[in-house]
Design a protein around this motif. Sequence first.
Motif, short mmCIF file in Angstrom:
data_model
loop_
_atom_site.label_atom_id
_atom_site.label_comp_id
_atom_site.label_asym_id
_atom_site.label_seq_id
_atom_site.Cartn_x
_atom_site.Cartn_y
_atom_site.Cartn_z
N HIS A 67 -3.23 10.92 -4.75
CA HIS A 67 -3.96 9.81 -5.36
C HIS A 67 -4.48 10.27 -6.71
CE1 HIS A 67 -3.83 8.13 -1.31
NE2 HIS A 67 -4.25 6.98 -1.81
N GLN A 119 2.61 13.70 -1.90
CA GLN A 119 1.94 12.44 -2.15
C GLN A 119 0.48 12.68 -2.54
OE1 GLN A 119 2.70 10.44 1.58
NE2 GLN A 119 4.56 9.48 0.79
N HIS A 156 0.00 7.40 -5.72
CA HIS A 156 -0.21 6.09 -5.09
C HIS A 156 -0.43 5.00 -6.13
CE1 HIS A 156 -2.73 2.90 -3.22
NE2 HIS A 156 -1.83 3.03 -2.26
N HIS A 157 0.22 3.84 -5.90
CA HIS A 157 0.12 2.70 -6.81
C HIS A 157 -0.05 1.44 -5.98
CE1 HIS A 157 1.47 -0.48 -9.58
NE2 HIS A 157 1.24 0.37 -10.57
N ARG A 158 -1.07 0.67 -6.27
CA ARG A 158 -1.33 -0.55 -5.54
C ARG A 158 -0.34 -1.63 -5.97
NH1 ARG A 158 -2.88 -3.14 -0.96
NH2 ARG A 158 -3.58 -5.27 -1.43
N CYS A 182 6.43 7.77 -9.33
CA CYS A 182 7.01 9.06 -8.92
C CYS A 182 7.51 9.84 -10.13
CB CYS A 182 8.18 8.84 -7.96
SG CYS A 182 7.86 7.68 -6.62
N GLU A 191 4.61 11.83 -5.67
CA GLU A 191 4.42 10.40 -5.63
C GLU A 191 2.93 10.09 -5.77
OE1 GLU A 191 6.17 8.99 -2.02
OE2 GLU A 191 8.23 9.27 -2.74
N ASN A 246 0.80 -1.22 0.00
CA ASN A 246 0.00 0.00 0.00
C ASN A 246 0.84 1.27 0.00
OD1 ASN A 246 -2.65 -1.22 0.10
ND2 ASN A 246 -2.15 -1.85 2.19
N GLU A 247 2.14 1.15 0.13
CA GLU A 247 3.00 2.33 0.19
C GLU A 247 3.75 2.59 -1.12
OE1 GLU A 247 5.60 2.29 3.54
OE2 GLU A 247 3.99 1.91 4.99
N ASN A 248 3.40 1.88 -2.17
CA ASN A 248 4.08 2.07 -3.45
C ASN A 248 3.55 3.28 -4.20
OD1 ASN A 248 6.07 -0.20 -4.02
ND2 ASN A 248 4.28 -1.34 -3.28
N ALA A 249 4.37 3.77 -5.13
CA ALA A 249 3.99 4.97 -5.87
C ALA A 249 4.72 5.02 -7.20
CB ALA A 249 4.31 6.23 -5.06
#
Length: 482
Positions: free
Chosen positions: A238, A236, A180-182, A118, A178, A113-116
Amino acid sequence: RRWCVCVTMKSPKGRKGKKGKGKKGSSSSGKKTGGAGSAGFGTQTVWRAGVDPIEEGEELAYDRTAYECLSRFRFSWPCLSFDVVADALGQRDKNQFPYECFVVAGTQAGDPNENAVCVARLSNVHQGKHGSKGKGKKKEDDENGDDEMDMEMDTTSSSDSESESEEEGEQPYFSAVEVHHRGGINRVRCLKRPGTCVVASWGETGHVQVWDLSSHMKMLGEEKIGPRTQKNKVKQVHQTPLHIAQHPAEGYAMDWSGRSESLLTGDCKGQILLTRHDGTLVNWQTDPQGFQGHQDSVEDLQWSPAEDTVFASCSVDKTVKIWDTRQRTKPGLSFEAHDTDVNVISWNRLTSCMIASGGDDGTLRIWDMRFISNKQYVANFDYCKKAITSVEWSPYEGSMVATSSADNMVCFWDLSVERDAAEEVELKEGDGVEIPVDIPPQLLFVHQGQENIKEVHWHEQIKGAVISTAYDGFNLFAASNL
């Protein structure tokens, strides 16, 4: 071109060197000073990465004069894939400081859940103590045992204080957005259209997502920098992707066409899919019928620089295949390129008949498409001892190619170079450097100092500048002899 080397300092027993300095600063392959317990005396021979050991009391110290520029930066999580964004700043030379550039990258965080995805701006990157400036500092630094790298940009640090190595007004600035990326990101590539930042991400979930990050890039580019500017700033957000393509399995292979702006993606089950837009970069569609022919995972894809419908693929099945998008049931050409997995390929955009391939056994091979019927490569280099992880032809010289490998080396090769016995004699007699016969004359420069190097890309608009990524972060550098 003269092969570029740096110095390996040998600390005599009883004298403590600075532990770990060789790992902090990247280096070209070094010179090793002979003579028991000596430092700086005797015959100097080139230290060969992966071949020559570092004995007790020895450490590698990179030569600042071997680089015109060398700096590093990192995100909060490792980014093992990235791409350089085409900006509106025009063409510039590696000696034009300060540098400014934009990159996109995909993280591999411990928590999915913390990926992105960038997009980052690197600005005010100066030469530091390298190149011509390094000549005056070299003797002093050698005496002090100081080989620290200048210009570090770290998003994990909130400190805005100046480094002692940075001169007044030469602090680099790093700012990023960044998205957000699942899930972790296996690979990321940016469409090379100046003024836009359309990015594709290959996720470990089996999804390929297309993102428009142009507004974020514009916002970063409009930020003014100065003494009061925060040096390392990350925002950061979404965002909804423009398009999502579903593969039956995760994958790594991905490439944008510079001619049609179409996107190719290949997965670990051997399927290749084509995604296109309607000309607006807003509406996208992935063709349901894929390209069938590989018997194992597709590892890399490259569009032809000369033909709109032609592309190449490579696979764990040891083959390189040439395809036409109008024929999906079988490739137009297929040949076994390596004795092991074919990890990466690159199609030369300046000499469009040439393709470079990198194998899991560490070999780099060059193929001429005009004479591929006999399945013979035109060049084979086995200098690297572990898997080739990235290969890319230079965008400014058709004979030059860069590779990264799992033995933590970034190598630069020039196919136009031949062994020059007279120059080697001159180096031995004049500089006291003896070049081992097993080093290929085409090998111009070896950059080191990073752990688990995954990709290397030339900066197409800063001639001679290169960026590499590894588990411990990015290096932005320009070698003095490239």
